[in-house]
Design an enzyme around this catalytic site. Structure first.
Site, PDB file in Angstrom:
ATOM      1  N   HIS A   1       0.840  -1.206   0.000  1.00  0.00           N
ATOM      2  CA  HIS A   1       0.000   0.000   0.000  1.00  0.00           C
ATOM      3  C   HIS A   1       0.868   1.247   0.000  1.00  0.00           C
ATOM      4  O   HIS A   1       2.058   1.185   0.302  1.00  0.00           O
ATOM      5  CB  HIS A   1      -0.895   0.042   1.252  1.00  0.00           C
ATOM      6  CG  HIS A   1      -2.124  -0.816   1.142  1.00  0.00           C
ATOM      7  ND1 HIS A   1      -2.130  -2.147   1.453  1.00  0.00           N
ATOM      8  CD2 HIS A   1      -3.392  -0.513   0.754  1.00  0.00           C
ATOM      9  CE1 HIS A   1      -3.348  -2.648   1.264  1.00  0.00           C
ATOM     10  NE2 HIS A   1      -4.133  -1.673   0.843  1.00  0.00           N
TER      11      HIS A   1
ATOM     12  N   LYS B   1      -0.524   4.792   4.650  1.00  0.00           N
ATOM     13  CA  LYS B   1      -1.426   3.844   5.326  1.00  0.00           C
ATOM     14  C   LYS B   1      -0.956   3.585   6.756  1.00  0.00           C
ATOM     15  O   LYS B   1       0.214   3.290   6.986  1.00  0.00           O
ATOM     16  CB  LYS B   1      -1.520   2.531   4.541  1.00  0.00           C
ATOM     17  CG  LYS B   1      -2.540   1.575   5.130  1.00  0.00           C
ATOM     18  CD  LYS B   1      -2.927   0.481   4.163  1.00  0.00           C
ATOM     19  CE  LYS B   1      -3.882  -0.520   4.791  1.00  0.00           C
ATOM     20  NZ  LYS B   1      -5.184   0.049   5.112  1.00  0.00           N
TER      21      LYS B   1
HETATM   22  P1  NAD Z   1      -7.017   9.504   5.387  1.00  0.00           P
HETATM   23  O1  NAD Z   1      -5.996   9.549   6.473  1.00  0.00           O
HETATM   24  O2  NAD Z   1      -6.752  10.259   4.116  1.00  0.00           O
HETATM   25  O3  NAD Z   1      -8.445   9.975   5.940  1.00  0.00           O
HETATM   26  C1  NAD Z   1      -8.910   9.681   7.225  1.00  0.00           C
HETATM   27  C2  NAD Z   1      -9.853  10.806   7.649  1.00  0.00           C
HETATM   28  O4  NAD Z   1     -10.401  10.462   8.911  1.00  0.00           O
HETATM   29  C3  NAD Z   1      -9.087  12.149   7.808  1.00  0.00           C
HETATM   30  O5  NAD Z   1      -9.801  13.171   7.175  1.00  0.00           O
HETATM   31  C4  NAD Z   1      -9.049  12.306   9.317  1.00  0.00           C
HETATM   32  O6  NAD Z   1      -9.008  13.681   9.722  1.00  0.00           O
HETATM   33  C5  NAD Z   1     -10.353  11.620   9.729  1.00  0.00           C
HETATM   34  N1  NAD Z   1     -10.326  11.285  11.145  1.00  0.00           N
HETATM   35  C6  NAD Z   1      -9.303  10.762  11.864  1.00  0.00           C
HETATM   36  N2  NAD Z   1      -9.646  10.656  13.163  1.00  0.00           N
HETATM   37  C7  NAD Z   1     -10.907  11.118  13.268  1.00  0.00           C
HETATM   38  C8  NAD Z   1     -11.810  11.262  14.363  1.00  0.00           C
HETATM   39  N3  NAD Z   1     -11.461  10.921  15.617  1.00  0.00           N
HETATM   40  N4  NAD Z   1     -13.038  11.782  14.103  1.00  0.00           N
HETATM   41  C9  NAD Z   1     -13.398  12.146  12.859  1.00  0.00           C
HETATM   42  N5  NAD Z   1     -12.587  12.026  11.772  1.00  0.00           N
HETATM   43  C10 NAD Z   1     -11.342  11.515  11.990  1.00  0.00           C
HETATM   44  O7  NAD Z   1      -7.215   7.958   5.070  1.00  0.00           O
HETATM   45  P2  NAD Z   1      -7.905   7.305   3.785  1.00  0.00           P
HETATM   46  O8  NAD Z   1      -6.853   6.848   2.824  1.00  0.00           O
HETATM   47  O9  NAD Z   1      -9.006   8.180   3.316  1.00  0.00           O
HETATM   48  O10 NAD Z   1      -8.517   5.979   4.421  1.00  0.00           O
HETATM   49  C11 NAD Z   1      -9.546   6.071   5.410  1.00  0.00           C
HETATM   50  C12 NAD Z   1      -9.860   4.684   5.934  1.00  0.00           C
HETATM   51  O11 NAD Z   1     -10.458   3.900   4.915  1.00  0.00           O
HETATM   52  C13 NAD Z   1      -8.639   3.904   6.434  1.00  0.00           C
HETATM   53  O12 NAD Z   1      -9.009   3.162   7.571  1.00  0.00           O
HETATM   54  C14 NAD Z   1      -8.340   3.012   5.262  1.00  0.00           C
HETATM   55  O13 NAD Z   1      -7.613   1.862   5.627  1.00  0.00           O
HETATM   56  C15 NAD Z   1      -9.744   2.674   4.845  1.00  0.00           C
HETATM   57  N6  NAD Z   1      -9.910   2.152   3.492  1.00  0.00           N
HETATM   58  C16 NAD Z   1     -10.834   1.180   3.355  1.00  0.00           C
HETATM   59  C17 NAD Z   1     -11.123   0.692   2.102  1.00  0.00           C
HETATM   60  C18 NAD Z   1     -12.185  -0.360   1.956  1.00  0.00           C
HETATM   61  O14 NAD Z   1     -12.505  -0.737   0.819  1.00  0.00           O
HETATM   62  N7  NAD Z   1     -12.764  -0.826   3.063  1.00  0.00           N
HETATM   63  C19 NAD Z   1     -10.453   1.183   0.986  1.00  0.00           C
HETATM   64  C20 NAD Z   1      -9.526   2.209   1.151  1.00  0.00           C
HETATM   65  C21 NAD Z   1      -9.266   2.705   2.427  1.00  0.00           C
END
Ligand code: NAD
Length: 216
Positions: free
Chosen positions: A125, A129
């Site tokens: 990744h 991540k």
């Molecule tokens: P990112 O770090 O770009 O975004 C995370 C967001 O969550 C940020 O805007 C952050 O400010 C917010 N956040 C963090 N703590 C918080 C809190 N306490 N309250 C409210 N908001 C909060 O990450 P990303 O690349 O967008 O990924 C987000 C999540 O999605 C990760 O857990 C990633 O592993 C997951 N993901 C899942 C899939 C899937 O298909 N299930 C695919 C891609 C990513």
């Protein structure tokens, strides 16, 4: 469909907005607080485990279904989602890509035939991540039915590669899924949200969402 978005300012938050462009963003939640413009009919969470309790509170407050893709959730948090599923529809998946779900189904189906082969999983990744191994690697490992070694690489901007390698003394079988862009996860979340808005309360996997689409 009016939807709410937890992790609205994140990378996946941006992808969700694009994939849900035909729908109305009524509620957002991120570290800088929340915005509310009418009660959402479904809540989508792609954030971090730290947001989990706020997400569950919001789903209870709006009494709306939840689609959650956040990875790194603890066993207790997953159990809490099952409890929430007694009140509203909850779709949880560590990977909303169709191909990963099909790979998981294949691994599970053919696991007995590989009982005497070695198996290991490798995932790669982007370097932002936070969790390792990825949630997807964990669900693929579960599908093999074995507690096999799992290796994580963090490089550049790669959206998500997963490889399951089986080998015996004479053969190697490699199964690889590559996400070419993060948009595939957002499109999967859209399918899940469209399913969840009219689903009965329950705890659903993305596999169940896709299987339901095939039956229609
Ligand atoms: P990112 O770090 O770009 O975004 C995370 C967001 O969550 C940020 O805007 C952050 O400010 C917010 N956040 C963090 N703590 C918080 C809190 N306490 N309250 C409210 N908001 C909060 O990450 P990303 O690349 O967008 O990924 C987000 C999540 O999605 C990760 O857990 C990633 O592993 C997951 N993901 C899942 C899939 C899937 O298909 N299930 C695919 C891609 C990513």
């Amino acid at each position: 469909m009016r939807y709410g978005l937890v992790g609205a300012a994140g990378r996946m938050g941006g992808e969700i907005r694009k994939a849900f462009a035909a729908h109305e963003l009524a509620f957002t939640l991120d570290v800088d607080g929340e915005t509310l413009d009418g009660a959402p009919q479904v809540l989508v969470d792609f954030s971090l485990p730290a947001a989990f309790s706020a997400t569950v509170s919001a789903a209870r407050r709006f009494a709306c279904p939840l689609v959650i893709g956040t990875t790194g959730l603890s066993a207790e948090q997953l159990a809490e989602l099952r409890t929430l599923g007694e009140q509203v529809a909850v779709v949880q998946s560590f990977n909303f890509a169709t191909g990963v779900t099909l790979l998981k189904m294949m691994l599970r189906e053919f696991a007995p035939l590989f009982a005497d082969w070695d198996v290991e999983i490798s995932e790669t990744h982007h370097n932002k991540k936070k969790d390792a191994p990825s949630g997807t690697a964990i669900l693929l490992r579960e599908a093999t039915g074995r507690d096999c070694p799992t290796h994580s690489l963090r490089l550049g901007g790669i959206p998500g590669d997963h490889t399951v390698i089986y080998a015996n003394e004479g053969e190697v079988l490699t199964l690889t899924h590559r996400a070419l862009s993060r948009s595939v996860f957002a499109l999967g979340a859209l399918k899940a949200a469209e399913f969840a808005v009219s689903a009965a309360p329950g705890f659903y996997t993305f596999e169940e969402v896709l299987s339901c689409g095939l039956k229609r």
